[in-house]
Design a protein around this motif. Sequence first.
Motif, short mmCIF file in Angstrom:
data_model
loop_
_atom_site.label_atom_id
_atom_site.label_comp_id
_atom_site.label_asym_id
_atom_site.label_seq_id
_atom_site.Cartn_x
_atom_site.Cartn_y
_atom_site.Cartn_z
N ASP A 112 -0.26 -4.53 3.53
CA ASP A 112 1.19 -4.41 3.39
C ASP A 112 1.84 -5.04 4.61
OD1 ASP A 112 3.10 -2.35 1.51
OD2 ASP A 112 4.00 -3.16 3.34
N TRP A 131 9.37 -8.01 -5.50
CA TRP A 131 9.77 -8.26 -4.11
C TRP A 131 9.38 -9.66 -3.69
CZ3 TRP A 131 13.41 -5.26 -3.04
CH2 TRP A 131 13.43 -3.96 -3.57
N SER A 164 3.75 -2.85 -8.42
CA SER A 164 5.17 -2.89 -8.02
C SER A 164 5.45 -3.81 -6.84
CB SER A 164 5.65 -1.48 -7.66
OG SER A 164 5.59 -0.67 -8.78
N ILE A 165 4.84 -4.94 -6.83
CA ILE A 165 5.09 -5.86 -5.72
C ILE A 165 5.66 -7.20 -6.19
CG2 ILE A 165 2.69 -6.69 -5.67
CD1 ILE A 165 3.08 -7.01 -2.63
N PHE A 173 1.21 -11.15 2.63
CA PHE A 173 0.19 -11.73 1.75
C PHE A 173 0.37 -13.24 1.59
CE2 PHE A 173 -2.02 -12.86 -2.11
CZ PHE A 173 -3.25 -12.27 -1.86
N LEU A 174 1.59 -13.72 1.76
CA LEU A 174 1.82 -15.15 1.58
C LEU A 174 1.52 -15.96 2.85
CD1 LEU A 174 5.04 -15.19 -0.62
CD2 LEU A 174 2.70 -15.67 -1.30
N ARG A 234 1.58 6.01 -3.76
CA ARG A 234 1.71 5.74 -5.17
C ARG A 234 0.71 6.59 -5.95
NH1 ARG A 234 4.75 2.66 -8.59
NH2 ARG A 234 3.61 2.35 -10.48
N THR A 266 0.80 -1.23 0.00
CA THR A 266 0.00 0.00 0.00
C THR A 266 0.83 1.28 0.00
OG1 THR A 266 -0.08 -0.05 2.38
CG2 THR A 266 -1.92 -1.03 1.23
C1 LIG Z 1 7.78 -1.13 -4.19
S1 LIG Z 1 6.56 -1.09 -2.93
C2 LIG Z 1 5.14 -0.78 -3.93
C3 LIG Z 1 4.03 -0.24 -3.12
C4 LIG Z 1 2.83 0.34 -3.88
N1 LIG Z 1 1.99 -0.71 -4.41
C5 LIG Z 1 3.28 1.27 -4.96
O1 LIG Z 1 3.09 0.95 -6.13
O2 LIG Z 1 3.83 2.33 -4.65
C6 LIG Z 1 6.36 -2.77 -2.48
C7 LIG Z 1 5.52 -2.92 -1.22
O3 LIG Z 1 5.19 -4.29 -1.10
C8 LIG Z 1 5.22 -4.62 0.27
N2 LIG Z 1 5.39 -6.07 0.34
C9 LIG Z 1 6.46 -6.80 -0.06
N3 LIG Z 1 6.25 -8.12 0.18
C10 LIG Z 1 5.00 -8.22 0.72
C11 LIG Z 1 4.20 -9.31 1.18
N4 LIG Z 1 4.67 -10.56 1.15
N5 LIG Z 1 2.97 -9.04 1.67
C12 LIG Z 1 2.51 -7.77 1.73
N6 LIG Z 1 3.21 -6.69 1.31
C13 LIG Z 1 4.44 -6.92 0.82
C14 LIG Z 1 6.39 -3.82 0.83
O4 LIG Z 1 6.31 -3.65 2.23
C15 LIG Z 1 6.26 -2.51 0.05
O5 LIG Z 1 5.50 -1.56 0.76
#
Ligand SMILES: C[S@@+](CC[C@H](N)C(=O)[O-])C[C@H]1O[C@@H](n2cnc3c(N)ncnc32)[C@H](O)[C@@H]1O
Length: 215
Positions: free
Chosen positions: A58, A116, A112-113, A84-85, A13, A10
């Motif tokens: 998040d 990661w 953008s997730i 989320f997983l 963005r 979240t």
């Molecule tokens: C690059 S940011 C993108 C955030 C937003 N969606 C944006 O576009 O600006 C990635 C986000 O994903 C979250 N994130 C990464 N792995 C995650 C997971 N397994 N479950 C939930 N959130 C996760 C991170 O904490 C981070 O805030």
Amino acid sequence: MRQLGIMIGTRLRVCKHRSHLFCLHNLEPDLDLTYILQDFLEEAMSQDQPEISLIGVDLDPILIEKARERNPRPDRVTFECLDFLSEDCGEMLRWYLTQLNKTRFDVVFCFSITMWIHLNHGDDGLEEFLRKVCELAEMIIVEPQPWRCYKNASRRLRRAKLGDFPLLKELKYTRNPMKHIEDILRRLCDFQRVTVTAGNEWGRMLLIYERKQES
Ligand SMILES: C[S@@+](CC[C@H](N)C(=O)[O-])C[C@H]1O[C@@H](n2cnc3c(N)ncnc32)[C@H](O)[C@@H]1O
């Protein structure tokens, strides 16, 4: 009829794309998600659109705390700190849906997730993530990071003398993450393509996929 959305990851963005349900577009940079949502919800509702509820997920607790503090529409917008997983996340989201008499979200945004998830959980994690999202969704909107972002993330970690992502070298889904994600959505999730947008100013595209109609 109430429409439900979920945004995974979240962090603030600005989105200039239109989606089927949500229209977040032509917004100035540096606004944060809650204000964008407020404008968007008010606009949507003023045009006699259906009721809309949104949950942002998040794993960063600070981010969620800030989002909650500044939430302009707590009656409609909820933020939850969840991985989320994790199993907890699935349970929490199913509970949320049940409260609203729904079995799935109308749309799930994954901006953008994917990188990661992919870097931290490998190819299997990416598949699991997309499967879980699709199980909960009628429609999914994904903005995959391109491969150069993976390389940059790895370089940043190494420069900071923090090693590297342990799973990076084992990845088979390399070079073109978007192609692999589309393949997973079709092959493993049985979703069909609605459209793929043109690249935005960062060269990123949105993949819009939907559940196939049950015959
Ligand atoms: C690059 S940011 C993108 C955030 C937003 N969606 C944006 O576009 O600006 C990635 C986000 O994903 C979250 N994130 C990464 N792995 C995650 C997971 N397994 N479950 C939930 N959130 C996760 C991170 O904490 C981070 O805030």
